[in-house]
Write an enzyme that holds these catalytic residues in place. Structure first.
Site, short mmCIF file in Angstrom:
data_model
loop_
_atom_site.label_atom_id
_atom_site.label_comp_id
_atom_site.label_asym_id
_atom_site.label_seq_id
_atom_site.Cartn_x
_atom_site.Cartn_y
_atom_site.Cartn_z
N GLU A 1 36.09 -29.45 14.87
CA GLU A 1 34.50 -29.17 14.98
C GLU A 1 34.34 -28.09 16.11
O GLU A 1 33.47 -27.40 16.00
CB GLU A 1 33.90 -30.68 15.42
N GLY A 7 40.12 -37.10 27.88
CA GLY A 7 38.91 -36.82 27.38
C GLY A 7 37.73 -37.65 27.80
O GLY A 7 36.71 -36.98 28.51
N ARG A 8 37.70 -38.92 27.71
CA ARG A 8 36.40 -39.68 28.00
C ARG A 8 36.56 -39.88 29.38
O ARG A 8 35.68 -40.76 29.74
CB ARG A 8 36.73 -41.14 27.12
N HIS A 60 10.59 -54.00 22.07
CA HIS A 60 9.78 -53.84 20.92
C HIS A 60 10.52 -53.38 19.74
O HIS A 60 9.79 -53.43 18.91
CB HIS A 60 8.50 -52.80 21.37
N LYS A 84 39.99 -29.93 25.41
CA LYS A 84 40.99 -29.78 26.25
C LYS A 84 42.38 -29.04 25.48
O LYS A 84 42.98 -28.37 25.96
CB LYS A 84 41.28 -31.26 26.26
N GLU A 115 36.63 -46.51 22.57
CA GLU A 115 37.82 -45.66 22.29
C GLU A 115 38.82 -45.90 23.17
O GLU A 115 40.18 -46.08 22.73
CB GLU A 115 37.60 -44.35 22.60
N LYS A 139 41.53 -37.29 10.76
CA LYS A 139 41.34 -36.05 11.06
C LYS A 139 42.61 -35.45 9.88
O LYS A 139 41.97 -34.55 9.43
CB LYS A 139 41.93 -35.73 12.33
C1 G6Q Z 1 38.54 -38.60 24.54
C2 G6Q Z 1 39.24 -38.52 23.06
C3 G6Q Z 1 38.24 -37.29 22.25
C4 G6Q Z 1 38.52 -35.70 22.68
C5 G6Q Z 1 37.69 -34.90 21.73
C6 G6Q Z 1 37.77 -33.61 21.98
O1 G6Q Z 1 39.15 -39.40 25.19
O2 G6Q Z 1 40.58 -37.83 23.40
O3 G6Q Z 1 37.06 -37.92 22.57
O4 G6Q Z 1 37.79 -35.89 24.19
O5 G6Q Z 1 38.46 -35.12 20.43
O6 G6Q Z 1 38.99 -33.04 22.25
P1 G6Q Z 1 39.04 -31.72 22.74
O7 G6Q Z 1 38.66 -31.60 24.32
O8 G6Q Z 1 40.71 -31.40 22.90
O9 G6Q Z 1 38.58 -30.71 21.85
#
Ligand code: G6Q
Length: 544
Positions: A216, A271-272, A388, A210, A357, A508
């Site tokens: 990462e 994001g989620r 199990h 996003k 989250e 972070k």
């Molecule tokens: C989700 C969070 C988080 C995000 C990641 C990736 O709700 O905001 O998990 O999706 O940190 O972020 P980017 O899409 O900006 O790389």
């Protein structure tokens, strides 16, 4: 948005639930079933393609009514409308929360900042379709003219968990001549293993981010570029082997990706909550645009049910409320999510982010520390494997762990007795947890007295049985939307903000400070706490 609400624990409805819990804590499920022959029927809801049996919960009709009253008193009805109509309910980030707009029909109108967002959603979907169809028809060629056969999604968190979960869940709908891999971790192993055996000339990377600044993802995208260019020694190859999914055109272009190959989304998609947006590009390529539309239709069905059904007959609302019932009134700390469907093996991991989250918060939206528990810990594994290993603790341990069982009437692979065996297990587990086995029953079977305590199952372990017809794209959409809205229900009642993720920030920032200290050759002065300083020194000494 909570200005008019009383603190949660002072609400009349809350106090009535406390009284109800005291009564219920002493009533075994065996009694509850014995006293009402219609209990199973009354406590099952069938809506939006989901059969939701909550009869094995430690509740009566009165409890359900009180929980629904709590939802009403918390203003949940208005808050649902606020979410669906694009009010800026993500207060700390000043954003609307409109994942439901991602699956709205083309003729819907949802206005944010004076603009109808629905045409934008559909324009991106159409662009994704054109691209996905090209790849699926083997018409997207790499720089050297070879057909693209491998798709590697690079993203993390919300830009990874949805795509990987959906791909695994719907693998049986995927194009089998294509390979799909997912890279998220900054641990180089993740990248190295994901590209094992792949021919760079046949590989496309989707950089899904996003912000397009996530450490990462940017590290993995850079490594992917190096991997590609090491083999195809021409920068022009990037255009054919990289596409981006992002809200940040400037950064995408700086990376070298043609913005014509960028699929956009908007700040009102968390994001989620983003798997229906362009973040689902890998899903669409894998299962095809038609199936992707069916997935969206499944989400939409559950959205409509959530928005319109009375809370006492509303699956996501009840799911959220039952979570609150055990979390806040029985002191349960966790919920086990137990899909009896191997294709849902990543579903618990996906839900962990969605739930924890979102609702892992310690202050209300107006900044007051809460004096009650918020999100439970979600965890789980597919059945029957868990039986199990950890089910022992759920059956006979000292912790109360409500369970969500998820199962499907139809099997994807009709092999011998497998599906009947699988389903017999899920039904049996829910039965054993609820009703247990008494000392008298064991005695009647001739079990020695000294063994009886060990073999007794107390029962009264609650569970929900979530039964669907078959794991189709639409069914997956219904399931995910059900949890999304259960999370919303809880967040609103706890008076917290489910849509911001501030909890990831500190780590972070600190990692950003520590990384150059690890990389530095010079013995720079370290200004952390004594433990962190020692760890950094040890790492520097032993890294080679
Ligand atoms: C989700 C969070 C988080 C995000 C990641 C990736 O709700 O905001 O998990 O999706 O940190 O972020 P980017 O899409 O900006 O790389």
């Amino acid at each position: 948005m909570n200005d008019t609400l009383k603190p949660l624990k002072t609400m009349e409805e809350w106090k009535l639930l406390e009284i109800n819990q005291e009564k219920l804590a002493k009533r075994p499920l065996r009694d509850l079933f014995a006293s009402d022959a219609k209990r199973a029927e009354k406590m099952t809801i069938e809506a939006a393609g989901v059969y939701f049996d909550y009869s094995k919960h430690r509740v009566t009709e009165e409890t359900i009514k009180l929980l629904a009253d709590l939802a009403e008193a918390s203003g949940l009805r208005e808050k649902i409308e606020d979410m669906f109509t694009g009010e800026k309910i993500n207060l700390t980030e000043g954003r609307a929360v409109l994942h439901t707009a991602l699956r709205a029909p083309k003729n819907a109108t949802i206005v944010v900042d004076g603009e109808n967002v629905v045409p934008h959603v559909h324009a991106v979907l159409e662009k994704m379709e054109v691209f996905a169809n090209k790849l699926r028809a083997a018409q997207w060629k790499g720089h050297t003219g070879k057909t693209i056969k491998n798709v590697v999604n690079i993203g993390i968190g919300g830009s990874d968990l949805g795509p990987v979960m959906a791909y695994e869940a719907l693998k049986n709908y995927s194009l089998r001549w294509m390979t799909f891999r997912f890279v998220s971790n900054v641990d180089a192993t993740d990248f190295a293993e994901a590209v094992q055996g792949l021919d760079p000339e046949e590989t496309l990377f989707i950089v899904a981010s996003k912000t397009f600044t996530t450490q990462e993802t940017m590290a993995n995208a850079g490594t992917a570029r190096d991997w590609l260019l090491k083999s195809i020694k021409d920068e022009a190859a990037i255009a054919k082997h990289f596409v981006a999914v992002s809200t940040n055109a400037k950064k995408v272009s700086e990376f070298g990706i043609d913005t014509a190959n960028m699929f956009g989304f908007w700040d009102w998609v968390g994001g989620r909550y983003s798997m229906c947006s362009a973040i689902g590009l890998s899903t669409m390529i894998a299962i095809g645009p038609d199936n992707f539309r069916k997935l969206l239709a499944g989400f939409r069905e559950m959205d409509e049910h959530y928005r319109t059904a009375p809370f006492e007959r509303n699956i996501p609302a009840l799911m959220g409320l039952l979570g609150i019932w055990y979390n806040n009134f029985f002191g349960a700390q966790t919920i086990a999510v137990l899909p009896y469907e191997q294709y849902l093996k990543r579903f618990p991991a996906y839900l962990q982010q969605l739930t924890m989250e979102s609702n892992g918060k310690r202050v209300t939206l107006d900044g007051r520390p809460v004096d009650y528990q918020t999100s439970q810990v979600y965890w789980g594994e597919p059945g029957t494997n868990g039986q199990h290993s950890f089910y022992q603790l759920i059956h006979q341990g000292t912790k109360l762990i409500p369970c969500d069982f998820i199962a499907f009437c139809k099997a994807h692979h009709k092999l011998g007795r497998h599906h009947d065996l699988l389903m017999s297990n899920v039904f049996a587990q829910a039965q054993a947890l609820a009703f247990g086995k008494t000392a008298e029953e064991l005695k009647a079977e001739g079990v020695h007295d000294w063994l009886i305590p060990h073999k007794t199952f107390e029962g009264d372990r609650p569970s929900t049985m979530i039964l669907l017809d078959e794991l189709t794209p639409a069914a997956l959409g219904r399931l995910v939307a059900m949890y999304e809205h259960a999370v919303f229900t809880q967040g609103m009642i706890w008076q917290i903000g489910p849509f911001d993720p501030w909890g990831v920030e500190l780590g972070k920032a600190l990692a950003g400070r520590i990384a150059p200290e690890l990389e530095s050759q010079a013995e720079t002065e370290l200004k952390h706490d004594a433990s962190t300083n020692a760890l950094i020194r040890r790492y520097r000494k032993h890294r080679i």
